[in-house]
Design a protein around this motif. Structure first.
Motif, PDB file in Angstrom:
ATOM      1  N   VAL A  48       0.845  -1.189   0.000  1.00  0.00           N
ATOM      2  CA  VAL A  48       0.000   0.000   0.000  1.00  0.00           C
ATOM      3  C   VAL A  48       0.881   1.239   0.000  1.00  0.00           C
ATOM      4  CG1 VAL A  48      -1.906  -1.070   1.235  1.00  0.00           C
ATOM      5  CG2 VAL A  48      -0.149   0.079   2.517  1.00  0.00           C
ATOM      6  N   ASN A  49       0.285   2.349  -0.458  1.00  0.00           N
ATOM      7  CA  ASN A  49       1.077   3.575  -0.421  1.00  0.00           C
ATOM      8  C   ASN A  49       1.035   4.169   0.965  1.00  0.00           C
ATOM      9  OD1 ASN A  49      -1.612   4.433  -0.556  1.00  0.00           O
ATOM     10  ND2 ASN A  49      -1.078   6.275  -1.659  1.00  0.00           N
ATOM     11  N   SER A  50       2.049   4.926   1.296  1.00  0.00           N
ATOM     12  CA  SER A  50       2.138   5.518   2.623  1.00  0.00           C
ATOM     13  C   SER A  50       1.786   7.000   2.587  1.00  0.00           C
ATOM     14  CB  SER A  50       3.553   5.328   3.173  1.00  0.00           C
ATOM     15  OG  SER A  50       4.484   5.929   2.323  1.00  0.00           O
ATOM     16  N   SER A  51       1.005   7.399   1.595  1.00  0.00           N
ATOM     17  CA  SER A  51       0.607   8.792   1.488  1.00  0.00           C
ATOM     18  C   SER A  51      -0.294   9.170   2.659  1.00  0.00           C
ATOM     19  CB  SER A  51      -0.139   8.996   0.175  1.00  0.00           C
ATOM     20  OG  SER A  51      -0.686  10.276   0.112  1.00  0.00           O
ATOM     21  N   PRO A  52      -0.074  10.319   3.276  1.00  0.00           N
ATOM     22  CA  PRO A  52      -0.938  10.696   4.394  1.00  0.00           C
ATOM     23  C   PRO A  52      -2.365  10.901   3.914  1.00  0.00           C
ATOM     24  CG  PRO A  52       0.540  12.484   3.811  1.00  0.00           C
ATOM     25  CD  PRO A  52       0.929  11.310   2.982  1.00  0.00           C
ATOM     26  N   VAL A 136       7.882  -4.365 -12.349  1.00  0.00           N
ATOM     27  CA  VAL A 136       6.684  -4.496 -11.535  1.00  0.00           C
ATOM     28  C   VAL A 136       5.577  -3.599 -12.082  1.00  0.00           C
ATOM     29  CG1 VAL A 136       7.340  -2.694  -9.894  1.00  0.00           C
ATOM     30  CG2 VAL A 136       5.887  -4.552  -9.135  1.00  0.00           C
ATOM     31  N   GLY A 137       4.338  -4.038 -11.907  1.00  0.00           N
ATOM     32  CA  GLY A 137       3.182  -3.254 -12.301  1.00  0.00           C
ATOM     33  C   GLY A 137       2.513  -2.655 -11.076  1.00  0.00           C
ATOM     34  N   TYR A 138       1.877  -1.515 -11.266  1.00  0.00           N
ATOM     35  CA  TYR A 138       1.137  -0.871 -10.192  1.00  0.00           C
ATOM     36  C   TYR A 138      -0.246  -0.485 -10.701  1.00  0.00           C
ATOM     37  CZ  TYR A 138       4.673  -0.433  -6.586  1.00  0.00           C
ATOM     38  OH  TYR A 138       5.562  -0.709  -5.580  1.00  0.00           O
ATOM     39  N   GLU A 139      -1.211  -0.488  -9.786  1.00  0.00           N
ATOM     40  CA  GLU A 139      -2.564  -0.045 -10.087  1.00  0.00           C
ATOM     41  C   GLU A 139      -2.847   1.191  -9.235  1.00  0.00           C
ATOM     42  OE1 GLU A 139      -5.136  -3.334  -9.295  1.00  0.00           O
ATOM     43  OE2 GLU A 139      -4.143  -4.609 -10.754  1.00  0.00           O
ATOM     44  N   TYR A 140      -3.255   2.271  -9.891  1.00  0.00           N
ATOM     45  CA  TYR A 140      -3.615   3.520  -9.209  1.00  0.00           C
ATOM     46  C   TYR A 140      -5.130   3.676  -9.309  1.00  0.00           C
ATOM     47  CZ  TYR A 140       1.338   4.622  -9.361  1.00  0.00           C
ATOM     48  OH  TYR A 140       2.691   4.589  -9.196  1.00  0.00           O
ATOM     49  N   PRO A 169      -4.685   6.396  -3.829  1.00  0.00           N
ATOM     50  CA  PRO A 169      -4.464   5.013  -3.381  1.00  0.00           C
ATOM     51  C   PRO A 169      -3.858   4.186  -4.515  1.00  0.00           C
ATOM     52  CG  PRO A 169      -6.756   5.674  -3.051  1.00  0.00           C
ATOM     53  CD  PRO A 169      -6.084   6.769  -3.794  1.00  0.00           C
ATOM     54  N   TYR A 170      -2.857   3.375  -4.208  1.00  0.00           N
ATOM     55  CA  TYR A 170      -2.258   2.505  -5.212  1.00  0.00           C
ATOM     56  C   TYR A 170      -1.708   1.257  -4.551  1.00  0.00           C
ATOM     57  CZ  TYR A 170       2.284   4.457  -3.797  1.00  0.00           C
ATOM     58  OH  TYR A 170       3.391   4.845  -3.091  1.00  0.00           O
ATOM     59  N   THR A 171      -1.563   0.204  -5.344  1.00  0.00           N
ATOM     60  CA  THR A 171      -0.995  -1.056  -4.852  1.00  0.00           C
ATOM     61  C   THR A 171      -0.164  -1.669  -5.964  1.00  0.00           C
ATOM     62  OG1 THR A 171      -2.874  -2.359  -5.629  1.00  0.00           O
ATOM     63  CG2 THR A 171      -2.954  -1.586  -3.357  1.00  0.00           C
ATOM     64  N   PRO A 172       0.813  -2.506  -5.596  1.00  0.00           N
ATOM     65  CA  PRO A 172       1.497  -3.281  -6.623  1.00  0.00           C
ATOM     66  C   PRO A 172       0.486  -4.236  -7.267  1.00  0.00           C
ATOM     67  CG  PRO A 172       2.755  -3.308  -4.596  1.00  0.00           C
ATOM     68  CD  PRO A 172       1.437  -2.685  -4.285  1.00  0.00           C
ATOM     69  N   ALA A 173       0.641  -4.459  -8.522  1.00  0.00           N
ATOM     70  CA  ALA A 173      -0.295  -5.313  -9.243  1.00  0.00           C
ATOM     71  C   ALA A 173       0.079  -6.782  -9.065  1.00  0.00           C
ATOM     72  CB  ALA A 173      -0.295  -4.949 -10.715  1.00  0.00           C
ATOM     73  N   SER A 174      -0.910  -7.634  -9.209  1.00  0.00           N
ATOM     74  CA  SER A 174      -0.663  -9.071  -9.142  1.00  0.00           C
ATOM     75  C   SER A 174      -0.387  -9.641 -10.524  1.00  0.00           C
ATOM     76  CB  SER A 174      -1.875  -9.776  -8.532  1.00  0.00           C
ATOM     77  OG  SER A 174      -3.018  -9.500  -9.308  1.00  0.00           O
ATOM     78  N   TRP A 175      -0.422  -8.796 -11.538  1.00  0.00           N
ATOM     79  CA  TRP A 175      -0.181  -9.272 -12.896  1.00  0.00           C
ATOM     80  C   TRP A 175       1.233  -9.057 -13.237  1.00  0.00           C
ATOM     81  CZ3 TRP A 175       0.850  -4.566 -15.111  1.00  0.00           C
ATOM     82  CH2 TRP A 175       0.186  -3.457 -14.598  1.00  0.00           C
TER      83      TRP A 175
END
Length: 175
Positions: A48-52, A136-140, A169-175
């Motif tokens: 997960v991102n650590s953005s406040p 790596v892929g990311y999803e925003y 919000p963003y996460t690393p992708a599973s693809w």
């Protein structure tokens, strides 16, 4: 006049006994310095991102909403990317723009209007001169169509990610 030499180590030799054992902090920081300055850079949570402003629950809600609202085409492309390692339909903009062609930060990107999800594939390791493997892929999530257009047309997608998309919000992708 020669430059002053800086002494390495605690300023006060007696402060060494106050050093926290095995704290993972810099070796010359005392307990008082750690309390004042912090123990150093904390490791980032990898998923997960650590953005406040965004809690883990907010990010999970964004992921759930986006996954429920995916268009049928993107859902099928995401399934193919996850199971068959084929992200050609998912990442439609290939290659992305770059301000430094010998070493681009992003390789491909895609967007889904219905879920407002931006998919980005970053560069991986070097495979040859001016060639990189897919990284790596990311999803925003919660990315508006206007932000997608700005990202797609921006001369430096990496800077746009740092200035705008890392606040979402963003996460690393599973693809």
């Amino acid at each position: 006049m020669p430059p002053r030499r800086r002494r390495i180590g605690p300023r006060n030799p007696r402060a060494a006994k106050n050093r926290a054992p095995n704290s993972g902090a810099t070796p010359y920081r005392t307990i008082q310095e750690q309390e004042f300055y912090g123990a150093g850079q904390q490791p980032r949570t990898p998923n997960v991102n650590s953005s406040p402003g965004y809690s883990r629950a907010d990010i999970n809600n964004a992921i759930d909403e986006a996954s429920q609202n995916l268009s049928p085409e993107k859902r099928e492309a995401l399934r193919r990317a996850q199971w068959l390692w084929d992200d050609e339909q998912l990442l439609t903009t290939r290659p992305t723009n770059t301000s430094y062609p010998p070493r681009p930060r992003t390789l491909a990107a895609g967007y889904d209007d219905e879920s407002q999800t931006l998919f980005v594939r970053f560069r991986g390791r070097r495979t040859g001169p001016d060639e990189y493997a897919d990284g790596v892929g990311y999803e925003y999530y919660n990315v508006t169509p206007q932000e997608w257009a700005k990202f797609r047309d921006n001369w430096s997608p990496g800077r746009y990610i740092n200035s705008t998309l890392n606040g979402k919000p963003y996460t690393p992708a599973s693809w």
